[in-house]
Design a protein around this motif. Structure first.
Motif, PDB file in Angstrom:
ATOM      1  N   GLY A 198      34.047  33.743  46.315  1.00 57.25           N
ATOM      2  CA  GLY A 198      35.454  34.090  46.415  1.00 57.25           C
ATOM      3  C   GLY A 198      36.368  32.963  45.963  1.00 57.25           C
ATOM      4  N   THR A 200      40.344  31.956  45.836  1.00 56.00           N
ATOM      5  CA  THR A 200      41.688  32.264  46.302  1.00 56.00           C
ATOM      6  C   THR A 200      42.654  31.276  45.662  1.00 56.00           C
ATOM      7  N   SER A 205      46.761  35.454  45.111  1.00 54.79           N
ATOM      8  CA  SER A 205      45.784  36.392  44.568  1.00 54.79           C
ATOM      9  C   SER A 205      44.363  35.879  44.803  1.00 54.79           C
ATOM     10  N   SER A 206      43.387  36.749  44.612  1.00 59.17           N
ATOM     11  CA  SER A 206      41.990  36.350  44.825  1.00 59.17           C
ATOM     12  C   SER A 206      41.068  37.125  43.914  1.00 59.17           C
TER      13      SER A 206
END
Length: 225
Positions: A198, A200, A205-206
């Motif tokens: 992930g 970020t 946003s991610s």
């Protein structure tokens, strides 16, 4: 894999070793799977790019078929992670958000691109010959390039600045200070989770991308500031 987009080639051409930059990972683009997105509260599966492609040619990309329940919208939350045809997920609000711009580039370029992570940058890379020609535009007051022409202009400035001469071009690139965090994300509803990496960003946003050992990569990034 293209000879220009292998880890060995990118370590030599894309990374800036003289500045202490190290290539940590070269992640396969979504040519082997789909990206989904949640943009401004609206879900798209697969992701619908927010801008036209900046590539010289646009060819259909063969991707595996989504499972029937997913294709029909019969899922909720992170159940999409269990579909092997899914490569990742974008969450954002504005088309200029880093995750959205990365996701657009990954979707347009498909198997022709790689998502490269160093201790200094994250970028979607293609061979220079994939890029359309054109003239650069002025940056908008917000700091983002103004519209599609501006986004293409920013890309072309990277080519003229030397990236094209080294064989690769960044469709979108994010410097480390713009990355708020990189984490290992266990997703899904099964006893054994599906693992994703992930990203970020400071704009909120991610981007999630499937990865077999994200915890190790996160630790490697931590040890290489």
């Amino acid at each position: 894999m293209s000879r220009e987009l292998t880890a060995r080639a990118l370590s030599r051409t894309w990374t800036r070793a003289e500045r202490g930059e190290l290539l940590l990972a070269v992640l396969g683009g979504p040519g082997a799977g789909h990206l989904g997105s949640s943009l401004g509260g609206r879900t798209h599966l697969p992701h619908r790019p927010t801008a036209p492609s900046a590539l010289a040619t646009n060819t259909d990309i063969a991707r595996p078929a989504l499972t029937a329940p997913l294709a029909a919208g019969g899922w909720s939350d992170d159940e999409w992670a269990h579909d092997p045809a899914m490569w990742g997920w974008i969450t954002g609000v504005d088309p200029g958000d880093h995750a959205v711009r990365l996701g657009d580039a990954l979707t347009h370029a498909g198997a022709r691109c790689r998502l490269a992570l160093s201790n200094r940058r994250l970028a979607v890379l293609v061979e220079a010959g994939e890029v359309a020609s054109g003239e650069p535009a002025q940056a908008s007051p917000r700091g983002h390039e103004a519209g599609f022409a501006g986004r293409l202009g920013g890309l072309l400035r990277q080519v003229r600045g030397g990236a094209g001469e080294r064989g690769v071009v960044a469709l979108h690139e994010v410097d480390r200070p713009e990355l708020r965090s990189v984490s290992a994300a266990p997703l899904g509803r099964a006893a054994l989770p599906e693992w994703f990496l992930g990203f970020t960003f400071v704009d909120g946003s991610s981007l999630l991308v499937r990865h077999e050992d994200p915890e190790q990569l996160v630790e490697t990034l931590r040890l290489n500031p």
